[in-house]
Design a protein around this motif. Structure first.
Motif, PDB file in Angstrom:
ATOM      1  N   ARG A 102       0.823  -1.219   0.000  1.00  0.00           N
ATOM      2  CA  ARG A 102       0.000   0.000   0.000  1.00  0.00           C
ATOM      3  C   ARG A 102       0.857   1.270   0.000  1.00  0.00           C
ATOM      4  NH1 ARG A 102      -2.349  -3.575   3.887  1.00  0.00           N
ATOM      5  NH2 ARG A 102      -4.492  -4.160   3.366  1.00  0.00           N
ATOM      6  N   ASN A 103       2.095   1.141   0.504  1.00  0.00           N
ATOM      7  CA  ASN A 103       2.910   2.337   0.773  1.00  0.00           C
ATOM      8  C   ASN A 103       4.069   2.616  -0.177  1.00  0.00           C
ATOM      9  OD1 ASN A 103       1.374   2.665   3.059  1.00  0.00           O
ATOM     10  ND2 ASN A 103       2.866   1.701   4.431  1.00  0.00           N
ATOM     11  N   LEU A 104       4.542   1.593  -0.898  1.00  0.00           N
ATOM     12  CA  LEU A 104       5.771   1.760  -1.685  1.00  0.00           C
ATOM     13  C   LEU A 104       5.631   2.869  -2.735  1.00  0.00           C
ATOM     14  CD1 LEU A 104       6.687  -1.981  -2.099  1.00  0.00           C
ATOM     15  CD2 LEU A 104       8.311  -0.284  -1.288  1.00  0.00           C
ATOM     16  N   THR A 105       6.634   3.748  -2.761  1.00  0.00           N
ATOM     17  CA  THR A 105       6.635   4.852  -3.731  1.00  0.00           C
ATOM     18  C   THR A 105       7.267   4.362  -5.036  1.00  0.00           C
ATOM     19  OG1 THR A 105       8.838   5.598  -3.079  1.00  0.00           O
ATOM     20  CG2 THR A 105       6.972   6.545  -1.874  1.00  0.00           C
ATOM     21  N   GLU A 106       7.117   5.135  -6.073  1.00  0.00           N
ATOM     22  CA  GLU A 106       7.706   4.805  -7.373  1.00  0.00           C
ATOM     23  C   GLU A 106       9.231   4.660  -7.243  1.00  0.00           C
ATOM     24  OE1 GLU A 106       7.880   3.573 -11.053  1.00  0.00           O
ATOM     25  OE2 GLU A 106       5.952   4.010 -10.086  1.00  0.00           O
ATOM     26  N   LYS A 107       9.817   5.571  -6.468  1.00  0.00           N
ATOM     27  CA  LYS A 107      11.271   5.562  -6.277  1.00  0.00           C
ATOM     28  C   LYS A 107      11.725   4.271  -5.576  1.00  0.00           C
ATOM     29  CE  LYS A 107      14.980   8.582  -4.636  1.00  0.00           C
ATOM     30  NZ  LYS A 107      15.321   9.698  -3.761  1.00  0.00           N
ATOM     31  N   GLU A 108      10.963   3.852  -4.558  1.00  0.00           N
ATOM     32  CA  GLU A 108      11.300   2.626  -3.830  1.00  0.00           C
ATOM     33  C   GLU A 108      11.130   1.387  -4.715  1.00  0.00           C
ATOM     34  OE1 GLU A 108      10.202   3.952   0.762  1.00  0.00           O
ATOM     35  OE2 GLU A 108       8.595   3.393  -0.625  1.00  0.00           O
ATOM     36  N   LEU A 109      10.096   1.409  -5.554  1.00  0.00           N
ATOM     37  CA  LEU A 109       9.890   0.288  -6.479  1.00  0.00           C
ATOM     38  C   LEU A 109      11.043   0.176  -7.472  1.00  0.00           C
ATOM     39  CD1 LEU A 109       6.069   0.750  -7.124  1.00  0.00           C
ATOM     40  CD2 LEU A 109       7.108  -1.301  -6.147  1.00  0.00           C
ATOM     41  N   GLU A 110      11.516   1.306  -7.926  1.00  0.00           N
ATOM     42  CA  GLU A 110      12.669   1.313  -8.844  1.00  0.00           C
ATOM     43  C   GLU A 110      13.917   0.769  -8.153  1.00  0.00           C
ATOM     44  OE1 GLU A 110      12.987   5.271 -10.441  1.00  0.00           O
ATOM     45  OE2 GLU A 110      11.072   5.050 -11.532  1.00  0.00           O
ATOM     46  N   ARG A 111      14.085   1.158  -6.885  1.00  0.00           N
ATOM     47  CA  ARG A 111      15.242   0.648  -6.120  1.00  0.00           C
ATOM     48  C   ARG A 111      15.158  -0.864  -5.962  1.00  0.00           C
ATOM     49  NH1 ARG A 111      15.907   2.873  -0.585  1.00  0.00           N
ATOM     50  NH2 ARG A 111      17.630   1.428  -0.478  1.00  0.00           N
ATOM     51  N   LEU A 112      13.956  -1.371  -5.679  1.00  0.00           N
ATOM     52  CA  LEU A 112      13.765  -2.822  -5.540  1.00  0.00           C
ATOM     53  C   LEU A 112      14.126  -3.529  -6.845  1.00  0.00           C
ATOM     54  CD1 LEU A 112      10.394  -2.940  -3.545  1.00  0.00           C
ATOM     55  CD2 LEU A 112      12.559  -3.904  -2.760  1.00  0.00           C
ATOM     56  N   GLU A 113      13.733  -2.940  -7.967  1.00  0.00           N
ATOM     57  CA  GLU A 113      14.043  -3.547  -9.267  1.00  0.00           C
ATOM     58  C   GLU A 113      15.544  -3.553  -9.531  1.00  0.00           C
ATOM     59  OE1 GLU A 113      11.526  -1.451 -11.990  1.00  0.00           O
ATOM     60  OE2 GLU A 113       9.788  -2.697 -11.479  1.00  0.00           O
ATOM     61  N   THR A 114      16.208  -2.454  -9.197  1.00  0.00           N
ATOM     62  CA  THR A 114      17.667  -2.359  -9.377  1.00  0.00           C
ATOM     63  C   THR A 114      18.375  -3.403  -8.522  1.00  0.00           C
ATOM     64  OG1 THR A 114      17.421   0.013  -9.742  1.00  0.00           O
ATOM     65  CG2 THR A 114      19.640  -0.770  -9.252  1.00  0.00           C
ATOM     66  N   VAL A 115      17.950  -3.515  -7.265  1.00  0.00           N
ATOM     67  CA  VAL A 115      18.570  -4.483  -6.348  1.00  0.00           C
ATOM     68  C   VAL A 115      18.349  -5.909  -6.857  1.00  0.00           C
ATOM     69  CG1 VAL A 115      18.472  -5.447  -4.007  1.00  0.00           C
ATOM     70  CG2 VAL A 115      18.445  -2.984  -4.303  1.00  0.00           C
ATOM     71  N   ASN A 116      17.159  -6.200  -7.379  1.00  0.00           N
ATOM     72  CA  ASN A 116      16.892  -7.560  -7.857  1.00  0.00           C
ATOM     73  C   ASN A 116      17.695  -7.899  -9.113  1.00  0.00           C
ATOM     74  OD1 ASN A 116      15.521  -9.883  -6.983  1.00  0.00           O
ATOM     75  ND2 ASN A 116      14.154  -9.751  -8.737  1.00  0.00           N
ATOM     76  N   ARG A 117      17.947  -6.890  -9.958  1.00  0.00           N
ATOM     77  CA  ARG A 117      18.809  -7.119 -11.136  1.00  0.00           C
ATOM     78  C   ARG A 117      20.223  -7.486 -10.686  1.00  0.00           C
ATOM     79  NH1 ARG A 117      15.867  -2.982 -13.656  1.00  0.00           N
ATOM     80  NH2 ARG A 117      17.331  -1.364 -12.998  1.00  0.00           N
TER      81      ARG A 117
END
Length: 233
Positions: A102-117
């Motif tokens: 419910r809370n994740l921001t666009e910036k945090e989602l991008e960070r999660l994607e970068t970390v998973n790559r």
């Protein structure tokens, strides 16, 4: 001068921690086996103080049991420990993931994607130690986004206490790649702001972690240690 001495002290302690963790995870040190202070003192050319500090930390992470007057021995790892840890982890982290969705921001989602790559390339390289560190970063982002400090504290404490189990589970052959794929599905649920799916996925991941670790323990001749040959990756 004092700072230089403290830095050296810290680095040596880290080195001792790494050495013992690895020996236990690879099965070179077996449950019940004594970890000798004098040998470590000689090997690293240091006093007993940093070794005792390292022992205390390894005890808090579930690797060692420090027995008065006997010293440190490798802690046994039971099936029950594994089942109980992952059951609690499943409930707490599942709840945190539902809040984070419910809370994740666009910036945090991008960070999660970068970390998973980054995790995907580390899984391909078979670098368990770096994978474990970066994997923690991934979880840290969504646990903080859950915005519940008491919940965050509980999960953090649990993670520290069972550092050995988490590391052992990720070290099992093929487990890192599975973890990255599970993260992809979780990211999709986060993007869709779907708390229920996010919670179920995190619970499923905990159940996979438990399963691979229990299988690894059963395949091991000793039954109570996880013998992980990291050269297989």
């Amino acid at each position: 001068m004092k700072n230089k001495h403290m830095e050296r002290h810290q680095t040596l302690r880290e080195k001792i921690l790494e050495t013992i963790r690895e020996a236990i995870l690879k099965g070179n040190l077996k449950p019940g086996e004594k970890v000798a202070e004098p040998e470590l003192a000689e090997r690293f050319g240091i006093s007993r103080t940093p070794i005792r500090e390292a022992f205390r930390q390894l005890e808090s992470e579930g690797y060692l049991t420090v027995i008065p007057r006997k010293g440190a021995v490798v802690a046994a790892l039971s099936e029950r420990d594994v089942q109980e840890f992952y059951a609690i982890k499943s409930i707490l982290e599942g709840y945190a993931a539902s809040l984070a969705a419910r809370n994740l921001t666009e910036k945090e989602l991008e960070r999660l994607e970068t970390v998973n790559r980054k995790l995907r390339s580390l899984a391909e390289e078979g670098d368990v130690r770096s994978f474990y560190r970066v994997h923690n970063e991934f979880h840290e982002i969504f646990l903080k986004a859950a915005d519940n400090s008491k919940l965050y504290g509980l999960i953090h404490q649990l993670g520290m206490k069972f550092n050995r189990l988490r590391m052992a589970s990720l070290s099992v052959n093929g487990r890192m790649a599975i973890s990255v794929d599970e993260h992809e599905k979780l990211l999709d649920a986060f993007r869709r702001k779907d708390p229920e799916t996010a919670e179920n996925l995190v619970k499923k991941t905990a159940s996979i972690g438990s399963k691979v670790l229990l299988e690894s323990m059963m395949n091991n001749h000793h039954g109570d240690t996880v013998n992980l040959n990291q050269d297989k990756h």
